[in-house]
Design a protein around this motif. Structure first.
Motif, PDB file in Angstrom:
ATOM      1  N   ILE A 107       1.101  -1.234   0.081  1.00 32.33           N
ATOM      2  CA  ILE A 107      -0.475  -0.125   0.309  1.00 32.33           C
ATOM      3  C   ILE A 107       1.475   1.566  -0.214  1.00 32.33           C
ATOM      4  O   ILE A 107       0.647   2.365  -0.827  1.00 32.33           O
ATOM      5  CB  ILE A 107      -1.161   0.175   1.377  1.00 32.33           C
ATOM      6  CG1 ILE A 107      -1.743  -1.041   1.507  1.00 32.33           C
ATOM      7  CG2 ILE A 107      -1.544   1.393   1.247  1.00 32.33           C
ATOM      8  CD1 ILE A 107      -2.782  -1.699   2.275  1.00 32.33           C
ATOM      9  N   TRP A 123      -4.729  11.415  -8.559  1.00 31.08           N
ATOM     10  CA  TRP A 123      -4.217  11.056  -6.723  1.00 31.08           C
ATOM     11  C   TRP A 123      -5.393  10.791  -6.294  1.00 31.08           C
ATOM     12  O   TRP A 123      -6.262   9.987  -4.933  1.00 31.08           O
ATOM     13  CB  TRP A 123      -3.943  12.360  -5.806  1.00 31.08           C
ATOM     14  CG  TRP A 123      -3.088  12.147  -4.891  1.00 31.08           C
ATOM     15  CD1 TRP A 123      -3.995  12.951  -3.547  1.00 31.08           C
ATOM     16  CD2 TRP A 123      -2.101  10.757  -4.941  1.00 31.08           C
ATOM     17  NE1 TRP A 123      -3.352  11.973  -2.662  1.00 31.08           N
ATOM     18  CE2 TRP A 123      -2.654  10.973  -2.979  1.00 31.08           C
ATOM     19  CE3 TRP A 123      -1.558  10.682  -5.164  1.00 31.08           C
ATOM     20  CZ2 TRP A 123      -1.400  10.593  -2.403  1.00 31.08           C
ATOM     21  CZ3 TRP A 123      -0.992   9.287  -4.743  1.00 31.08           C
ATOM     22  CH2 TRP A 123      -0.399   9.081  -3.222  1.00 31.08           C
ATOM     23  N   THR A 128      -6.440   7.621  -4.930  1.00 35.20           N
ATOM     24  CA  THR A 128      -6.659   6.844  -3.256  1.00 35.20           C
ATOM     25  C   THR A 128      -7.823   6.503  -3.017  1.00 35.20           C
ATOM     26  O   THR A 128      -8.620   5.798  -1.929  1.00 35.20           O
ATOM     27  CB  THR A 128      -6.573   8.283  -2.660  1.00 35.20           C
ATOM     28  OG1 THR A 128      -6.811   9.459  -3.223  1.00 35.20           O
ATOM     29  CG2 THR A 128      -4.760   8.553  -3.006  1.00 35.20           C
ATOM     30  N   ARG A 129      -9.308   7.489  -3.731  1.00 32.03           N
ATOM     31  CA  ARG A 129     -10.334   7.067  -3.692  1.00 32.03           C
ATOM     32  C   ARG A 129     -11.136   5.915  -3.913  1.00 32.03           C
ATOM     33  O   ARG A 129     -11.765   5.236  -3.506  1.00 32.03           O
ATOM     34  CB  ARG A 129     -11.210   7.689  -4.321  1.00 32.03           C
ATOM     35  CG  ARG A 129     -11.944   8.966  -3.477  1.00 32.03           C
ATOM     36  CD  ARG A 129     -12.506  10.186  -5.142  1.00 32.03           C
ATOM     37  NE  ARG A 129     -12.426  11.284  -4.303  1.00 32.03           N
ATOM     38  CZ  ARG A 129     -12.214  12.778  -5.557  1.00 32.03           C
ATOM     39  NH1 ARG A 129     -13.097  12.389  -6.583  1.00 32.03           N
ATOM     40  NH2 ARG A 129     -12.571  14.120  -4.575  1.00 32.03           N
ATOM     41  N   PRO A 138      -3.587  16.600  -8.559  1.00 34.19           N
ATOM     42  CA  PRO A 138      -4.919  16.323  -8.057  1.00 34.19           C
ATOM     43  C   PRO A 138      -5.916  15.043  -7.963  1.00 34.19           C
ATOM     44  O   PRO A 138      -6.490  14.606  -7.738  1.00 34.19           O
ATOM     45  CB  PRO A 138      -5.785  17.325  -7.944  1.00 34.19           C
ATOM     46  CG  PRO A 138      -3.911  18.583  -8.054  1.00 34.19           C
ATOM     47  CD  PRO A 138      -3.137  17.979  -9.156  1.00 34.19           C
ATOM     48  N   GLY A 187       2.943   9.087  -6.182  1.00 36.92           N
ATOM     49  CA  GLY A 187       2.541  10.804  -5.272  1.00 36.92           C
ATOM     50  C   GLY A 187       4.594  11.030  -5.965  1.00 36.92           C
ATOM     51  O   GLY A 187       4.447  12.611  -6.363  1.00 36.92           O
ATOM     52  N   VAL A 241      -9.162   2.578  -3.204  1.00 34.57           N
ATOM     53  CA  VAL A 241      -8.629   1.843  -2.115  1.00 34.57           C
ATOM     54  C   VAL A 241      -9.666   2.291  -0.657  1.00 34.57           C
ATOM     55  O   VAL A 241      -9.388   1.794   0.140  1.00 34.57           O
ATOM     56  CB  VAL A 241      -7.038   2.331  -2.288  1.00 34.57           C
ATOM     57  CG1 VAL A 241      -6.006   3.075  -2.380  1.00 34.57           C
ATOM     58  CG2 VAL A 241      -6.978   0.606  -1.360  1.00 34.57           C
ATOM     59  N   SER A 242      -9.666   3.445  -0.426  1.00 36.38           N
ATOM     60  CA  SER A 242      -9.489   4.002   0.558  1.00 36.38           C
ATOM     61  C   SER A 242     -10.849   4.212   1.117  1.00 36.38           C
ATOM     62  O   SER A 242     -12.364   3.653   0.532  1.00 36.38           O
ATOM     63  CB  SER A 242      -9.068   6.104   0.597  1.00 36.38           C
ATOM     64  OG  SER A 242      -9.396   6.552   1.807  1.00 36.38           O
ATOM     65  N   MET A 243     -11.623   4.873   2.808  1.00 30.84           N
ATOM     66  CA  MET A 243     -12.840   5.106   2.591  1.00 30.84           C
ATOM     67  C   MET A 243     -13.788   6.492   2.792  1.00 30.84           C
ATOM     68  O   MET A 243     -12.232   7.181   1.658  1.00 30.84           O
ATOM     69  CB  MET A 243     -12.950   4.976   5.071  1.00 30.84           C
ATOM     70  CG  MET A 243     -12.305   3.579   5.375  1.00 30.84           C
ATOM     71  SD  MET A 243     -11.732   3.841   7.496  1.00 30.84           S
ATOM     72  CE  MET A 243     -13.758   4.405   7.771  1.00 30.84           C
ATOM     73  N   HIS A 248     -15.859   4.369  -0.359  1.00 28.86           N
ATOM     74  CA  HIS A 248     -16.165   4.119  -1.191  1.00 28.86           C
ATOM     75  C   HIS A 248     -15.259   3.143  -1.634  1.00 28.86           C
ATOM     76  O   HIS A 248     -15.713   2.031  -2.609  1.00 28.86           O
ATOM     77  CB  HIS A 248     -16.844   4.976  -1.789  1.00 28.86           C
ATOM     78  CG  HIS A 248     -18.075   5.603  -1.643  1.00 28.86           C
ATOM     79  ND1 HIS A 248     -18.093   6.480  -1.307  1.00 28.86           N
ATOM     80  CD2 HIS A 248     -19.269   5.142  -0.546  1.00 28.86           C
ATOM     81  CE1 HIS A 248     -19.663   6.843  -0.416  1.00 28.86           C
ATOM     82  NE2 HIS A 248     -19.729   6.191  -0.407  1.00 28.86           N
ATOM     83  N   LEU A 291       1.692   4.020  -3.123  1.00 31.55           N
ATOM     84  CA  LEU A 291       1.177   5.541  -3.288  1.00 31.55           C
ATOM     85  C   LEU A 291       2.475   6.228  -3.284  1.00 31.55           C
ATOM     86  O   LEU A 291       2.472   7.543  -3.756  1.00 31.55           O
ATOM     87  CB  LEU A 291       0.380   5.814  -1.723  1.00 31.55           C
ATOM     88  CG  LEU A 291      -0.448   5.058  -1.787  1.00 31.55           C
ATOM     89  CD1 LEU A 291      -2.193   5.695  -0.879  1.00 31.55           C
ATOM     90  CD2 LEU A 291      -2.109   5.647  -3.514  1.00 31.55           C
TER      91      LEU A 291
END
Lengths: 293, 293
Positions: B114, B136, B140-141, B133, B122, B143-145, B147, B118
């Motif tokens: 992970i 990125w 990131t969305r 932006p 980056g 894999v993230s919270m 959704h 990233l």
């Protein structure tokens, strides 16, 4: 705003997009449990103290770096506490994440914290493209392979461990990230700040080892004797308590002396000494000397 | 360079700084095991196919996004296979990471992947501050919270699960990341590409459910019947095999139709249909229709 409030506000900002009603409720609760109420917030305090000493002319960037470092630290604690590592049921005086939410949500909340830490920093740093590469490198190196905290934790899975390498990666790397990123976020070159992070990282590790032997469990908020129980390398076991305490004092001296020339040098040095006294009172060393005599 | 070679080269670049002699050798081996030899590399192929369809004028950025998405996918497989989740001993026809290296290195190699995903994106994206932006945010969305795939996996820990939400987050989110990031990396607006990612994500999930019932284990490289064994929600169980196969075909049609106007639209549509045929041959649907008649 004082440093403590800045840190809590920046942690809130870093997680506000994630902890909304749409998120799986138990995962959101596990993430909150891992982050609040916090411990001493040592790494983000250090990051902001360095940024302030360097002029702190982009406080949002410094805050984002500090929050990322703290979230990465929280993630590492959640995963370190897992049954396959320390199997620790207590953390900061209450159930660890896996004790409270189960092993699966402990794995996933740690994963989420790593992602959220870097996601938030990348989003804020994109506003400051000139400083982004150096701040980014400082923070990610502190957690990554080959020398960050993930690599440090992995040394426990190697057949042979060099104590200094292990401590440098497992603890020191994120302290170095804190000082270097704090300086770079304020537009100062980060390299001269490595020594401060390295010395303090080692000092905290030594203090932890000492407190694992001498502190009372209530005050620490976690079971003591963990190093002996898990047969982990420990300065206090290897060098003895007196030597460890002496070494701690030398590291604090070295840390204070290493602070580079900057507008807030004297204030930061005083802060370093006060933090040293908070962790391992000099009275303890005097006591031990008397006992050894 | 063809897409496959681009992906392998970009994965090598993303990990070359981490997998050096200084890294803990067993951690480095576990990371390699998780990434090579790979599976179908579906997500990074999709990301690059979209970037190419949009003109691919910054191939290094597209490659970095594709590599990040694949590494995040590999990380999720390593953690999904852990004893506390699927407890799968096999992955891609050989031992899963925890079966080969133990649970601790499986947790840590997933964490490292992970971070490395990233970290690498980056670092490369910092060269392209205008596109950073959006690329990125897309990755990131995914894999993230709240959704992304971490949130999707966490739905398995909730008392009640809505099948479509679960699949959208657990599988669809990283497909959407692949299409949107591929477009944004090539300077095209990402939003019109969401539908393609969402349709294909759902199609792969349905295909996986179908293949969990009808494929032979040798060809899949992992044990079949996992969904039934772990009592997981599955389209094939919920809707029956015939309905699932029909639904799959509709999703592939919808995916092809959703491809926005762009220089490579027809080529990409052909690719989508070929991939659909590879996953669930239309002959299977004909067979099932005959059996049902």
């Amino acid at each position: 705003m004082d440093i403590r409030n800045r840190i809590e506000a920046s942690l809130q900002r870093a997680l506000e997009g994630a902890l909304i009603d749409d998120a799986p409720p138990r995962l959101a609760a596990a993430v909150r449990h891992a982050v609040w109420p916090g411990g001493a917030r040592v790494r983000p305090r250090l990051c902001l103290a360095v940024a302030l000493a360097c002029g702190d002319d982009d406080p949002l960037l410094a805050d984002a770096a500090a929050a990322a470092i703290e979230l990465l630290h929280c993630a590492s604690l959640v995963h370190d506490d897992l049954p396959c590592f320390d199997n620790a049921r207590l953390r900061r005086g209450r159930p660890s994440v896996h004790a409270a939410y189960g092993e699966r949500l402990a794995v996933l909340s740690g994963d989420a914290l790593i992602v959220l830490a870097l996601q938030g920093l990348g989003a804020v740093a994109a506003r400051a493209p000139q400083r982004l590469p150096a701040v980014w490198a400082a923070v990610t190196r502190g957690v990554s392979m080959p020398h960050g905290i993930v690599a440090g934790q992995a040394q426990e899975c190697e057949p042979q461990v060099v104590l200094s390498d292990y401590q440098r990666a497992k603890t020191g790397a994120l302290f170095v990230a804190a000082t270097v990123a704090g300086a770079e976020a304020a537009g100062a070159p980060g390299a001269p700040w490595r020594a401060l992070g390295a010395c303090l990282g080692e000092a905290y590790q030594v203090a932890d080892d000492i407190r694992d032997v001498v502190a009372d469990p209530e005050a620490l908020g976690k079971p003591v004797g963990q190093d002996v129980m898990h047969d982990r390398p420990s300065s206090a076991r290897v060098h003895g308590l007196l030597d460890a305490t002496r070494h701690f004092g030398e590291l604090v001296d070295e840390a204070a002396a290493s602070v580079p020339a900057c507008p807030g040098r004297h204030q930061l040095q005083a802060l370093v000494r006060a933090e040293g006294e908070r962790l391992v009172p000099t009275a303890l060393y005097a006591d031990l000397l008397r006992q050894a005599a």
